[in-house]
Motif scaffolding. Structure first.
Motif, PDB file in Angstrom:
ATOM      1  N   SER A 156       0.809  -1.196   0.230  1.00  0.00           N
ATOM      2  CA  SER A 156      -0.085  -0.086  -0.097  1.00  0.00           C
ATOM      3  C   SER A 156       0.884   1.278   0.017  1.00  0.00           C
ATOM      4  N   LYS A 157       0.531   2.398   0.497  1.00  0.00           N
ATOM      5  CA  LYS A 157       1.104   3.655   0.581  1.00  0.00           C
ATOM      6  C   LYS A 157       1.498   3.982   1.866  1.00  0.00           C
ATOM      7  N   VAL A 158       2.856   4.121   1.917  1.00  0.00           N
ATOM      8  CA  VAL A 158       3.452   4.438   3.219  1.00  0.00           C
ATOM      9  C   VAL A 158       3.030   5.938   3.770  1.00  0.00           C
ATOM     10  N   GLU A 159       2.593   5.927   5.154  1.00  0.00           N
ATOM     11  CA  GLU A 159       1.991   7.227   5.324  1.00  0.00           C
ATOM     12  C   GLU A 159       3.000   8.254   6.231  1.00  0.00           C
ATOM     13  N   ASN A 160       3.992   7.822   6.550  1.00  0.00           N
ATOM     14  CA  ASN A 160       5.063   8.517   7.136  1.00  0.00           C
ATOM     15  C   ASN A 160       6.105   8.888   5.876  1.00  0.00           C
ATOM     16  N   LYS A 161       6.381  10.268   5.824  1.00  0.00           N
ATOM     17  CA  LYS A 161       7.130  10.627   4.816  1.00  0.00           C
ATOM     18  C   LYS A 161       8.512  10.412   4.872  1.00  0.00           C
ATOM     19  N   ILE A 162       9.157  10.295   5.914  1.00  0.00           N
ATOM     20  CA  ILE A 162      10.635   9.923   6.254  1.00  0.00           C
ATOM     21  C   ILE A 162      10.648   8.455   5.653  1.00  0.00           C
ATOM     22  N   LEU A 163       9.987   7.479   6.419  1.00  0.00           N
ATOM     23  CA  LEU A 163       9.949   6.128   5.966  1.00  0.00           C
ATOM     24  C   LEU A 163       9.927   5.826   4.835  1.00  0.00           C
ATOM     25  N   ASP A 164       8.676   6.759   4.112  1.00  0.00           N
ATOM     26  CA  ASP A 164       8.310   6.323   2.554  1.00  0.00           C
ATOM     27  C   ASP A 164       9.534   6.861   1.707  1.00  0.00           C
ATOM     28  N   LEU A 165      10.266   7.902   2.086  1.00  0.00           N
ATOM     29  CA  LEU A 165      11.635   8.148   1.263  1.00  0.00           C
ATOM     30  C   LEU A 165      12.390   7.134   1.520  1.00  0.00           C
ATOM     31  N   LEU A 166      12.720   6.304   2.638  1.00  0.00           N
ATOM     32  CA  LEU A 166      13.659   5.428   2.862  1.00  0.00           C
ATOM     33  C   LEU A 166      13.199   4.052   1.985  1.00  0.00           C
ATOM     34  N   PHE A 198      -0.515   0.862  -7.896  1.00  0.00           N
ATOM     35  CA  PHE A 198      -1.619   0.429  -7.315  1.00  0.00           C
ATOM     36  C   PHE A 198      -2.486   1.320  -6.367  1.00  0.00           C
ATOM     37  N   TYR A 199      -3.640   1.253  -6.059  1.00  0.00           N
ATOM     38  CA  TYR A 199      -4.342   2.094  -5.196  1.00  0.00           C
ATOM     39  C   TYR A 199      -3.843   2.148  -3.881  1.00  0.00           C
ATOM     40  N   ASP A 200      -4.138   3.504  -3.485  1.00  0.00           N
ATOM     41  CA  ASP A 200      -3.589   3.487  -1.919  1.00  0.00           C
ATOM     42  C   ASP A 200      -5.032   2.996  -0.952  1.00  0.00           C
ATOM     43  N   GLN A 201      -4.804   2.992   0.343  1.00  0.00           N
ATOM     44  CA  GLN A 201      -5.774   2.224   1.416  1.00  0.00           C
ATOM     45  C   GLN A 201      -7.141   2.634   1.127  1.00  0.00           C
ATOM     46  N   TYR A 202      -7.404   4.067   0.891  1.00  0.00           N
ATOM     47  CA  TYR A 202      -8.960   4.735   0.891  1.00  0.00           C
ATOM     48  C   TYR A 202      -9.338   4.320  -0.466  1.00  0.00           C
TER      49      TYR A 202
END
Length: 234
Positions: A156-166, A198-202
């Motif tokens: 899915s889509k990571v909601e924490n910006k720092i974790l998403d970058l990593l 792919f779709y995000d959670q919502y």
């Protein structure tokens, strides 16, 4: 089937033709084994009871089906539906000791089961690979009994910006792992592309509701790297 759908079906099948022999190994390497904990999370939420009939769609080599089966000491009937013959044969061989599992070579969009057959439907890391996700969800709804429940585990889509970058930077390394382990990076280029598109959670909640599921909800895993979605046939 239109030309675009046929192209995706052919592409996905060719991807799994190339990876099935080392599919389990690559999953463990790419996720550091965490995918097994995510699957256990799904089965814990599902909480199947003795006598329940369960279908695991896009079952791959049967990792999730095995966890579902063990939940009730291998007493429940679990149908494994998988569209790729190589993956299915690997799973069937790996889990041949589990006599309560049956294996069916079929797509998520056309399941060879009667209406109102199953108490639970699960699909893990497969729904983004289907050719027609709406048809997949319609089939899930059709074969579930009234009061039956759908579960989907997917990137899915990571909601924490720092974790998403990593995570995005780490994802770029995965095709290199594929090159080293199976000798081909192309299937894992497809993997990363399919996750990104792919779709995000919502959005997935909305798609499930559009296809008649009720009380739809999701739980993020590892800050949204994966998510479990649940919906009821009422």
């Amino acid at each position: 089937m239109n030309e675009h759908n046929q192209e995706k079906t052919t592409l996905v099948n060719s991807v799994f033709d190339r990876v099935y022999k080392k599919y389990d190994l690559m999953n463990d390497i790419m996720s550091f084994g965490i995918h097994r904990l995510w699957k256990k999370n799904l089965v814990s939420w599902m909480n199947p009871q003795l006598g329940n009939k369960i279908i695991d769609v896009a079952s791959g080599t049967g990792d999730l089906a095995k966890i579902i089966s063990l939940k009730n000491n291998n007493q429940n009937h679990v149908c494994c539906a998988e569209p790729n013959q190589g993956m299915l044969l690997m799973g069937k061989k790996k889990l041949e000791s589990l006599k309560n599992l049956t294996w069916h070579l079929c797509s998520a969009e056309k399941l060879p089961f009667k209406d109102n057959t199953f108490d639970f439907y699960s699909i893990s890391y497969g729904i983004r690979n289907v050719t027609d996700i709406n048809q997949c969800l319609r089939e899930a709804f059709r074969i579930l009994k009234p009061g039956g429940r759908f579960f989907c585990l997917e990137f899915s889509k990571v909601e924490n910006k720092i974790l998403d970058l990593l995570y995005q930077n780490y994802s770029k390394l995965i095709p290199l792992f594929g090159k080293m382990i199976i000798g081909n990076s192309d299937p894992y280029e497809y993997l990363i592309s399919s996750i990104d598109k792919f779709y995000d959670q919502y959005e997935l909640v909305e798609l499930m509701e559009k296809n008649k599921f009720s009380n739809v909800e999701f739980r993020n895993l590892s800050n949204g790297i994966s998510a479990i979605h649940s919906g009821w046939k009422i």
